[in-house]
Design a protein around this motif. Structure first.
Motif, PDB file in Angstrom:
ATOM      1  N   PRO A  14       0.823  -1.411   0.005  1.00  0.00           N
ATOM      2  CA  PRO A  14       0.024   0.106  -0.034  1.00  0.00           C
ATOM      3  C   PRO A  14       0.863   1.354   0.090  1.00  0.00           C
ATOM      4  O   PRO A  14       1.861   1.399   0.571  1.00  0.00           O
ATOM      5  CB  PRO A  14      -0.924  -0.374   1.157  1.00  0.00           C
ATOM      6  CG  PRO A  14      -0.838  -1.601   1.695  1.00  0.00           C
ATOM      7  CD  PRO A  14       0.583  -2.176   1.071  1.00  0.00           C
ATOM      8  N   LYS A  15       0.193   2.229  -0.619  1.00  0.00           N
ATOM      9  CA  LYS A  15       1.173   3.385  -0.885  1.00  0.00           C
ATOM     10  C   LYS A  15       1.213   4.266   0.589  1.00  0.00           C
ATOM     11  O   LYS A  15       0.020   4.945   0.992  1.00  0.00           O
ATOM     12  CB  LYS A  15       0.694   4.289  -1.954  1.00  0.00           C
ATOM     13  CG  LYS A  15       0.705   3.636  -3.184  1.00  0.00           C
ATOM     14  CD  LYS A  15       0.290   4.400  -4.414  1.00  0.00           C
ATOM     15  CE  LYS A  15       0.303   3.740  -5.790  1.00  0.00           C
ATOM     16  NZ  LYS A  15      -0.767   4.257  -6.935  1.00  0.00           N
ATOM     17  N   GLN A  19       3.809   8.792   6.621  1.00  0.00           N
ATOM     18  CA  GLN A  19       2.617   8.477   7.182  1.00  0.00           C
ATOM     19  C   GLN A  19       2.609   8.954   8.583  1.00  0.00           C
ATOM     20  O   GLN A  19       3.782   8.857   9.376  1.00  0.00           O
ATOM     21  CB  GLN A  19       2.405   6.866   7.507  1.00  0.00           C
ATOM     22  CG  GLN A  19       1.080   6.515   7.981  1.00  0.00           C
ATOM     23  CD  GLN A  19       1.010   4.940   8.030  1.00  0.00           C
ATOM     24  OE1 GLN A  19       1.867   4.351   7.731  1.00  0.00           O
ATOM     25  NE2 GLN A  19      -0.085   4.568   8.229  1.00  0.00           N
ATOM     26  N   PHE A  73      -4.255  13.314   2.271  1.00  0.00           N
ATOM     27  CA  PHE A  73      -4.720  13.347   1.073  1.00  0.00           C
ATOM     28  C   PHE A  73      -5.305  14.261   0.547  1.00  0.00           C
ATOM     29  O   PHE A  73      -5.670  14.554  -0.720  1.00  0.00           O
ATOM     30  CB  PHE A  73      -5.712  11.908   0.831  1.00  0.00           C
ATOM     31  CG  PHE A  73      -5.326  10.844   1.557  1.00  0.00           C
ATOM     32  CD1 PHE A  73      -4.318   9.980   0.665  1.00  0.00           C
ATOM     33  CD2 PHE A  73      -5.729   9.940   2.599  1.00  0.00           C
ATOM     34  CE1 PHE A  73      -4.017   8.575   1.032  1.00  0.00           C
ATOM     35  CE2 PHE A  73      -5.192   8.799   3.188  1.00  0.00           C
ATOM     36  CZ  PHE A  73      -4.319   8.080   2.191  1.00  0.00           C
ATOM     37  N   LEU A  79     -12.675   9.666   1.023  1.00  0.00           N
ATOM     38  CA  LEU A  79     -11.864   8.753   2.057  1.00  0.00           C
ATOM     39  C   LEU A  79     -12.845   8.166   2.581  1.00  0.00           C
ATOM     40  O   LEU A  79     -13.838   8.192   2.949  1.00  0.00           O
ATOM     41  CB  LEU A  79     -11.033   9.427   3.157  1.00  0.00           C
ATOM     42  CG  LEU A  79      -9.918  10.559   2.482  1.00  0.00           C
ATOM     43  CD1 LEU A  79      -9.379  11.262   3.637  1.00  0.00           C
ATOM     44  CD2 LEU A  79      -8.983   9.865   1.538  1.00  0.00           C
ATOM     45  N   SER A 134      -3.308   6.253   8.065  1.00  0.00           N
ATOM     46  CA  SER A 134      -3.770   6.315   6.992  1.00  0.00           C
ATOM     47  C   SER A 134      -3.461   5.191   5.997  1.00  0.00           C
ATOM     48  O   SER A 134      -2.377   4.585   6.150  1.00  0.00           O
ATOM     49  CB  SER A 134      -3.432   7.667   6.270  1.00  0.00           C
ATOM     50  OG  SER A 134      -2.018   7.760   6.273  1.00  0.00           O
ATOM     51  N   TYR A 135      -4.204   5.014   4.860  1.00  0.00           N
ATOM     52  CA  TYR A 135      -3.623   3.892   4.019  1.00  0.00           C
ATOM     53  C   TYR A 135      -4.246   4.306   2.698  1.00  0.00           C
ATOM     54  O   TYR A 135      -5.327   5.133   2.574  1.00  0.00           O
ATOM     55  CB  TYR A 135      -4.258   2.370   4.297  1.00  0.00           C
ATOM     56  CG  TYR A 135      -5.818   2.425   4.388  1.00  0.00           C
ATOM     57  CD1 TYR A 135      -6.278   2.063   3.045  1.00  0.00           C
ATOM     58  CD2 TYR A 135      -6.661   2.930   5.197  1.00  0.00           C
ATOM     59  CE1 TYR A 135      -7.893   2.039   3.017  1.00  0.00           C
ATOM     60  CE2 TYR A 135      -7.940   2.800   5.213  1.00  0.00           C
ATOM     61  CZ  TYR A 135      -8.587   2.509   4.012  1.00  0.00           C
ATOM     62  OH  TYR A 135     -10.195   2.364   3.699  1.00  0.00           O
ATOM     63  N   GLU A 136      -3.598   3.812   1.790  1.00  0.00           N
ATOM     64  CA  GLU A 136      -3.979   3.898   0.531  1.00  0.00           C
ATOM     65  C   GLU A 136      -3.588   2.613  -0.447  1.00  0.00           C
ATOM     66  O   GLU A 136      -2.607   2.290  -0.864  1.00  0.00           O
ATOM     67  CB  GLU A 136      -3.287   4.902  -0.564  1.00  0.00           C
ATOM     68  CG  GLU A 136      -3.714   5.207  -2.012  1.00  0.00           C
ATOM     69  CD  GLU A 136      -3.224   6.541  -2.643  1.00  0.00           C
ATOM     70  OE1 GLU A 136      -2.468   7.014  -1.844  1.00  0.00           O
ATOM     71  OE2 GLU A 136      -3.775   6.812  -3.842  1.00  0.00           O
ATOM     72  N   ASN A 141      -9.398   3.377  -3.092  1.00  0.00           N
ATOM     73  CA  ASN A 141      -9.735   2.492  -1.754  1.00  0.00           C
ATOM     74  C   ASN A 141      -8.507   3.248  -0.841  1.00  0.00           C
ATOM     75  O   ASN A 141      -7.501   2.749  -0.929  1.00  0.00           O
ATOM     76  CB  ASN A 141      -9.557   0.860  -1.998  1.00  0.00           C
ATOM     77  CG  ASN A 141      -9.552   0.199  -0.792  1.00  0.00           C
ATOM     78  OD1 ASN A 141      -9.759   1.060   0.423  1.00  0.00           O
ATOM     79  ND2 ASN A 141      -9.376  -1.021  -0.741  1.00  0.00           N
ATOM     80  N   LYS A 142      -9.029   4.233  -0.385  1.00  0.00           N
ATOM     81  CA  LYS A 142      -8.008   4.965   0.668  1.00  0.00           C
ATOM     82  C   LYS A 142      -8.739   5.547   1.875  1.00  0.00           C
ATOM     83  O   LYS A 142     -10.010   5.843   1.454  1.00  0.00           O
ATOM     84  CB  LYS A 142      -7.032   6.058  -0.148  1.00  0.00           C
ATOM     85  CG  LYS A 142      -7.844   7.176  -0.586  1.00  0.00           C
ATOM     86  CD  LYS A 142      -6.833   7.904  -1.635  1.00  0.00           C
ATOM     87  CE  LYS A 142      -7.905   8.947  -2.558  1.00  0.00           C
ATOM     88  NZ  LYS A 142      -6.856   9.740  -3.214  1.00  0.00           N
TER      89      LYS A 142
END
Length: 194
Positions: A14-15, A19, A73, A79, A134-136, A141-142
């Motif tokens: 995941p990008k 973070q 983001f 989100l 956070s996640y992407e 889908n983030k």
């Protein structure tokens, strides 16, 4: 408390080039669909529980999630957030999960080994602690998630050895259905010989 964890992402993961992680601790809430003693193999292969809180008790965590999403983001990104609102009660349902067994403490904040924990079924009163991150996964889908790290057991709710009806929380109701001897046999004992 805000902690910063800057990590370079690996190809295929995941990008998360940079973070920010924020520690969270909840107020007391009611567990919903807890899988804290074993992995939920049906839904994501992780330990998890939802926690039902009054809106005022969830407000700070929700604000931190929104701020982290905006910081990571931008303010216009669409989100996913780790909560939903109960349409009937207005309560906030926080969604927490982890790939690792969470740590447990009792009401005095003393550690409890997982195998010594009482059963924790839906309705158990708990406090949760962990990390907001956070996640992407893809552009669509983030968002922000709540990684569960520790559980304080306030009032466990669990079944007996057999999880019998006495554990369901019902009180006697004189107007309720009762087995009678005039339908299908002379006595209920007639049906026990198989």
């Amino acid at each position: 408390m805000v902690t910063h964890d800057r990590r370079q992402h690996k190809k295929g993961s995941p990008k998360m080039a940079t973070q920010t992680k924020i520690k969270f601790r909840t107020a007391k809430g009611r567990a919903q669909y807890p899988h804290l003693d074993k992995i939920d193999t049906g839904m994501g292969n992780n330990f998890k529980t939802n926690l039902i809180l009054a809106p005022a008790d969830a407000e700070k965590i929700m604000a931190e999630c929104l701020e982290l999403g905006k910081e990571t983001f931008g303010s216009k990104a669409k989100l996913r957030m780790p909560w939903k609102e109960d349409a009937e009660t207005g309560d906030i349902i926080l969604i927490t999960k982890t790939n690792y067994q969470p740590r447990f403490v009792d009401g005095d904040a003393k550690p409890v080994a997982p195998e010594k924990c009482p059963p924790l079924w839906g309705g158990s009163i708990l406090k949760l602690a962990g990390t907001i991150a956070s996640y992407e996964m893809t552009p669509a889908n983030k968002g922000v998630t709540l990684y569960l790290e520790a559980v304080q057991i306030i009032e466990p709710v669990g079944g007996g050895a057999n999880g019998g009806p006495e554990d369901a929380g019902f009180d006697a109701d004189d107007s309720g259905w009762k087995p009678t001897s005039d339908k299908g046999g002379d006595d209920l004992d007639d049906f026990t010989d198989f």
